[in-house]
Design a protein around this motif. Structure first.
Motif, PDB file in Angstrom:
ATOM      1  N   UNK A 185       0.908  -1.693   0.436  1.00  0.00           N
ATOM      2  CA  UNK A 185       0.397  -0.058  -0.417  1.00  0.00           C
ATOM      3  C   UNK A 185       0.518   0.910   0.131  1.00  0.00           C
ATOM      4  N   UNK A 186       1.705   1.221   0.924  1.00  0.00           N
ATOM      5  CA  UNK A 186       3.083   2.432   0.742  1.00  0.00           C
ATOM      6  C   UNK A 186       3.238   2.393  -1.006  1.00  0.00           C
ATOM      7  N   UNK A 187       4.194   1.367  -1.478  1.00  0.00           N
ATOM      8  CA  UNK A 187       4.571   1.778  -2.471  1.00  0.00           C
ATOM      9  C   UNK A 187       3.467   2.286  -3.317  1.00  0.00           C
ATOM     10  N   UNK A 188       2.170   1.511  -3.307  1.00  0.00           N
ATOM     11  CA  UNK A 188       1.471   2.058  -4.554  1.00  0.00           C
ATOM     12  C   UNK A 188       1.281   3.453  -3.953  1.00  0.00           C
ATOM     13  N   UNK A 189       2.015   4.265  -3.243  1.00  0.00           N
ATOM     14  CA  UNK A 189       1.205   5.869  -2.777  1.00  0.00           C
ATOM     15  C   UNK A 189       2.703   6.408  -3.431  1.00  0.00           C
ATOM     16  N   UNK A 190       3.701   5.536  -3.258  1.00  0.00           N
ATOM     17  CA  UNK A 190       5.179   6.601  -3.867  1.00  0.00           C
ATOM     18  C   UNK A 190       6.262   6.728  -2.717  1.00  0.00           C
ATOM     19  N   UNK A 191       5.654   5.514  -1.453  1.00  0.00           N
ATOM     20  CA  UNK A 191       6.495   6.131  -0.393  1.00  0.00           C
ATOM     21  C   UNK A 191       6.586   4.341  -0.636  1.00  0.00           C
ATOM     22  N   UNK A 192       8.138   4.350   0.946  1.00  0.00           N
ATOM     23  CA  UNK A 192       8.416   2.838   1.217  1.00  0.00           C
ATOM     24  C   UNK A 192       8.078   3.250   2.694  1.00  0.00           C
ATOM     25  N   UNK A 193       7.611   1.721   2.713  1.00  0.00           N
ATOM     26  CA  UNK A 193       6.576   1.939   4.153  1.00  0.00           C
ATOM     27  C   UNK A 193       7.693   2.520   5.543  1.00  0.00           C
ATOM     28  N   UNK A 194       8.850   1.913   5.441  1.00  0.00           N
ATOM     29  CA  UNK A 194       9.790   2.971   6.941  1.00  0.00           C
ATOM     30  C   UNK A 194       9.544   4.830   6.005  1.00  0.00           C
ATOM     31  N   UNK A 195       9.631   4.648   5.408  1.00  0.00           N
ATOM     32  CA  UNK A 195       9.484   6.359   5.348  1.00  0.00           C
ATOM     33  C   UNK A 195       7.989   6.944   5.970  1.00  0.00           C
ATOM     34  N   UNK A 196       7.130   5.985   5.415  1.00  0.00           N
ATOM     35  CA  UNK A 196       5.901   6.694   6.413  1.00  0.00           C
ATOM     36  C   UNK A 196       6.109   6.617   8.171  1.00  0.00           C
TER      37      UNK A 196
END
Length: 105
Positions: free
Chosen positions: A44-55
């Motif tokens: 889900x994070x990847x679909x929004x252009x993020x790495x989970x760690x970033x979030x």
């Protein structure tokens, strides 16, 4: 899946062994659920252009501490930000006639 096990026919050592097996299986099941959830969150994070760690890092740094506004004159280590419930020491001072301005840092 509903298997019926006659527990009354088992010895104590057999019951204890079964209990250990069940506990291990529960741990394995829970670990698999965590891994599935982690994979879904990562996707889900990847679909929004993020790495989970970033979030997660952004969420952790989003919490700011608030500076104390009031301190106990008798014990300056006891402070209060002015948010939430009044600590007992503040309430006691106010009941004795002090004002919040008297406790301001």
């Amino acid at each position: 899946m509903s298997q019926s096990i006659d527990l009354t026919a088992m010895t104590l050592s057999e019951l204890q062994a079964l209990q250990k097996q069940v506990a291990r299986q529960i741990e394995t099941y829970e670990a698999q659920r965590v891994q599935k959830a982690l994979a879904a969150a990562t996707e889900a994070a990847k679909e929004h252009g993020f790495a989970l760690k970033e979030l997660l890092d952004a969420a952790a740094t989003g919490k700011r501490t608030v500076a104390a506004k009031y301190a106990d004159p008798d014990d300056p280590s006891r402070t209060w930000t002015g948010r939430g419930r009044k600590p007992a020491w503040v309430q006691a001072r106010l009941e004795k006639g002090a004002s919040l301005d008297d406790l301001a840092i």
